[in-house]
Design an enzyme around this catalytic site. Structure first.
Site, PDB file in Angstrom:
ATOM      1  N   GLY A 347      38.273  54.934  31.305  1.00 26.61           N
ATOM      2  CA  GLY A 347      37.344  55.011  30.186  1.00 26.61           C
ATOM      3  C   GLY A 347      37.756  56.101  29.228  1.00 26.61           C
ATOM      4  O   GLY A 347      38.625  56.924  29.516  1.00 26.61           O
ATOM      5  N   GLY A 350      34.488  60.557  23.065  1.00 28.66           N
ATOM      6  CA  GLY A 350      34.733  61.709  22.218  1.00 28.66           C
ATOM      7  C   GLY A 350      35.291  62.887  22.973  1.00 28.66           C
ATOM      8  O   GLY A 350      36.008  63.720  22.426  1.00 28.66           O
ATOM      9  N   PHE A 351      34.954  62.978  24.253  1.00 33.75           N
ATOM     10  CA  PHE A 351      35.446  64.094  25.076  1.00 33.75           C
ATOM     11  C   PHE A 351      36.930  63.954  25.388  1.00 33.75           C
ATOM     12  O   PHE A 351      37.680  64.907  25.379  1.00 33.75           O
ATOM     13  CB  PHE A 351      34.635  64.132  26.379  1.00 33.75           C
ATOM     14  CG  PHE A 351      35.291  64.911  27.480  1.00 33.75           C
ATOM     15  CD1 PHE A 351      35.169  66.283  27.547  1.00 33.75           C
ATOM     16  CD2 PHE A 351      36.043  64.265  28.448  1.00 33.75           C
ATOM     17  CE1 PHE A 351      35.772  66.998  28.562  1.00 33.75           C
ATOM     18  CE2 PHE A 351      36.646  64.974  29.465  1.00 33.75           C
ATOM     19  CZ  PHE A 351      36.506  66.350  29.516  1.00 33.75           C
ATOM     20  N   GLY A 352      37.363  62.745  25.670  1.00 28.56           N
ATOM     21  CA  GLY A 352      38.737  62.526  26.085  1.00 28.56           C
ATOM     22  C   GLY A 352      38.837  61.255  26.907  1.00 28.56           C
ATOM     23  O   GLY A 352      38.217  60.249  26.580  1.00 28.56           O
ATOM     24  N   GLU A 353      39.578  61.301  27.990  1.00 26.58           N
ATOM     25  CA  GLU A 353      39.842  60.097  28.774  1.00 26.58           C
ATOM     26  C   GLU A 353      39.649  60.372  30.255  1.00 26.58           C
ATOM     27  O   GLU A 353      39.740  61.513  30.715  1.00 26.58           O
ATOM     28  CB  GLU A 353      41.282  59.626  28.527  1.00 26.58           C
ATOM     29  CG  GLU A 353      41.570  59.340  27.055  1.00 26.58           C
ATOM     30  CD  GLU A 353      43.065  59.341  26.756  1.00 26.58           C
ATOM     31  OE1 GLU A 353      43.783  60.167  27.356  1.00 26.58           O
ATOM     32  OE2 GLU A 353      43.498  58.541  25.921  1.00 26.58           O
ATOM     33  N   ASP A 465      21.009  65.374  30.907  1.00 24.13           N
ATOM     34  CA  ASP A 465      21.542  64.070  30.514  1.00 24.13           C
ATOM     35  C   ASP A 465      21.500  63.100  31.694  1.00 24.13           C
ATOM     36  O   ASP A 465      22.468  62.388  31.964  1.00 24.13           O
ATOM     37  CB  ASP A 465      22.975  64.212  29.985  1.00 24.13           C
ATOM     38  CG  ASP A 465      23.425  62.974  29.207  1.00 24.13           C
ATOM     39  OD1 ASP A 465      22.548  62.239  28.700  1.00 24.13           O
ATOM     40  OD2 ASP A 465      24.635  62.733  29.112  1.00 24.13           O
TER      41      ASP A 465
END
Length: 658
Positions: A347, A350-353, A465
């Site tokens: 996946g 915005g954070f990365g992979e 969250d």
């Protein structure tokens, strides 16, 4: 030394003769039966099955720990194969609790005796509790860690009447309650106390909890036990209450070992006895030795400081110091992920992979790779490392290590094969895999994980969250809470915070957080309530307005509840596996959690208690927060459709600094 041993032996004989307790024994008077045992035959197992093998494994772990010279008073163990049968009913969870004033040898002997008694008294039952004179053994195929249990309960009283019943009743109520909180806040969750009643007569008290309980839950459990003693049995010269999670006892003679225990609180003593002097000498010697050991340890750490890497937080203070074994070098990560091959990608956002990987020893991992272009990546990385490295609970995803090399910032997690809860719950083609038994266990596991964050971890942690996509499911469908990048750590006495930047996911955010930036443990309770109702109904709260029923799932549930049609909330797939009364109780708990006023929402400790006990009366829920509005400062980055649900279920979010 010999005269002292003879005195202890004589004292023990006097205790047996004077205690006044009636004990049932077998025909062989050398083998007393346990004080009490409970093993309902509602769930049983057959010999030579996986459960029997796992139970033997748990027994072995418990007895091995009981023989240790330190930290032997309480121990928990579990056993079960995640891949052999795939059946969680084969899991075994077990604990023992030895009285806090006995030696490791006595503890070990008592645990062995309790195991022998368990095999005799409850040979095929899965739910078993054995109370011996000096210890308790408990095991089950259902996890009960960090949960207050006051049922079954047993009350034993001294058969001898007190001389001054009214005076004794007052003293029992006073002395038993005034040190319950102090005991609950101690590391051992154990304390004894003596207090003068009149003249030379004294009352001796003992309280103890299992060490997995929070201080608040321990205090609650002990006060329940104490109230029983004070109201019903204080006219006797002694009494005790046995709960699975705690026990309390008083006598008019000293029944505990003052030399072994370390939490004696004498009251009304004007002169220092010989035993007190011995205790002080031992205590001073112990402290001196501890200081010497600590000094040597610090000096050694300084000499070996090159073996450690430290991530520094604000003002240069050290936020996390991690031994070298927790660090993964970049070459290992690249080999495990085939140099971050697209075929290994799970996946991105915005954070990365996120990548799946396989270590040289064959262990599967999930690698969270921070985007180099992310402005807030370093802060988020530090937040997750600081938090997750300190958090250890079976219902939290486990951090295996990290990598800070070659400009990379990566977190390495355990690989969780059954993806995330939303992958199964909201897909009509996969919902059938979640029958009521699995959903109920998932709800309970999530609740226990949040309870650990709020009360039982080193610091109070607010996740901020919580949502279905952040709940991962292991091979046996046990839930694991993930994604701590938005979490906040609080001090023990801090209860809430506020922010001008709202983060989280629409549909799960509490109204006071969305509107005013106020967040607290009750914010997480709200999110849990939303998830609970989603699990019951099988549909998302956010996006529910697209249906013909109501603007939101909360509105729909509230309307059905008020109309007496709560069963209509049930996912049709549950009709054959869920009883109506149990379902309605879960709906009731869910509505209590999503009440608009945060003050009215229960704490997670009480939520866990409500989920476990069917005898607790529930208050009437107030109006839930029907709508919290769109979040203008919302930072959640949805994963692209092609990667909506990854094999490990890790969500990728942007995070704000503390």
């Amino acid at each position: 030394m010999a005269p002292f041993n003879m005195f202890v032996t004589l004292l023990g004989a006097v205790y047996i003769l004077s205690s006044g307790y009636l004990r049932l024994t077998t025909e062989d008077t050398d083998t007393p039966r346990p004080l009490r045992h409970d093993c309902p035959n509602t769930t049983t197992f057959n010999p030579n099955t996986p459960y029997q093998s796992n139970l033997d494994d748990v027994f072995s772990k418990l007895t091995s720990n009981a023989a240790r010279g330190t930290d032997f008073i309480y121990f928990s163990a579990s056993a079960g194969s995640e891949n052999s049968t795939g059946n969680s009913s084969d899991y075994v969870y077990g604990i023992y609790l030895c009285r806090g004033d006995i030696s490791s040898t006595m503890c070990h002997d008592c645990v062995l005796a309790s195991i022998t008694d368990a095999r005799q008294e409850c040979p095929t039952e899965k739910e078993v509790i054995i109370w011996e004179e000096l210890c308790m053994l408990r095991y089950s195929n259902q996890s009960f860690q960090s949960t207050v249990s006051v049922s079954p309960s047993f009350i034993l009283n001294n058969i001898m009447d007190a001389t001054d019943k009214n005076k004794l009743k007052q003293e029992v109520e006073k002395t038993m309650n005034e040190f319950a909180s102090e005991a609950a806040n101690g590391a051992k969750k154990f304390m004894v106390q003596e207090a003068s009643i009149s003249g030379s007569e004294k009352i001796y008290s003992l309280v103890q909890c299992t060490q997995d309980l929070s201080s608040q839950d321990c205090t609650t459990c002990l006060r329940n036990a104490n109230s029983i003693l004070a109201s019903s049995y204080s006219e006797k010269r002694g009494g005790r209450v046995l709960f699975p999670s705690c026990n309390a006892r008083y006598e008019l003679y000293r029944f505990y070992d003052v030399q072994q225990q370390t939490a004696l609180v004498p009251k009304g003593k004007s002169k220092m006895s010989t035993l007190t002097i011995v205790e002080i000498v031992i205590a001073v010697s112990t402290v001196s030795l501890a200081l010497l050991v600590t000094t040597c340890f610090v000096l050694r750490r300084k000499r070996e400081s090159h073996k450690y890497n430290t991530i520094h937080g604000r003002n240069g203070e050290s936020e996390i110091t991690t031994v070298e074994s927790l660090q993964f070098d970049l070459e290992t990560i690249e080999t495990a992920t085939n140099k971050f091959s697209e075929d290994y990608k799970l996946g991105e956002g915005g954070f990365g992979e996120v990548y799946r990987g396989i270590l040289p020893n064959g262990q599967e991992i999930a690698v969270k790779r921070l985007s180099k272009s992310s402005n807030q990546g370093t802060e988020e990385f530090k937040t997750e490392v600081v938090l997750v490295a300190k958090l250890q609970h079976r219902n939290l995803v486990r951090l295996l290590g990290f990598c800070l090399e070659g400009g990379e910032k990566m977190l390495v997690y355990e690989f969780v094969p059954n993806k995330s809860l939303d992958y199964l719950l909201f897909d009509p083609a996969k919902q059938g895999e979640l029958d009521w038994s699995k959903r109920r266990n998932i709800i309970g596991g999530i609740a226990r994980g949040i309870l650990y964050l709020h009360e039982d971890s080193r610091l109070k942690v607010i996740h901020r969250d919580l949502k279905a996509s952040n709940i991962l499911l292991d091979a046996d469908m046990h839930p694991k809470i993930s994604d701590f990048g938005m979490a906040r750590m609080f001090g023990i006495d801090q209860t809430e915070g506020n922010t001008n930047r709202i983060v989280g996911t629409y549909g799960y955010i509490a109204p006071e957080y969305a509107m005013e930036g106020l967040y607290s443990i009750k914010s997480d309770v709200f999110s849990f309530g939303v998830m609970l109702l989603e699990i019951l109904n099988g549909r998302k709260n956010s996006g529910f307005h697209l249906t013909k029923f109501a603007p939101s799932l909360l509105t729909y549930a509230w309307n059905l509840w008020n109309e007496g049609k709560g069963l209509e909330l049930m996912d049709p797939l549950l009709k054959d596996s869920c009883e109506a009364n149990e379902f309605m109780r879960y709906v009731h708990i869910g509505l209590l959690c999503v009440q608009e006023d945060a003050y009215n929402r229960p704490t997670m400790s009480f939520v866990v208690h409500m989920l476990k006990s069917e005898t607790i009366s529930l208050s009437q829920p107030e109006r839930p927060a029907f709508s919290v509005g769109r979040i203008t400062h919302h930072h959640e980055q949805e994963i692209a459709p092609a990667h909506s649900f990854s094999d490990n279920g890790l969500t990728i979010s942007t995070f704000v600094p503390r």
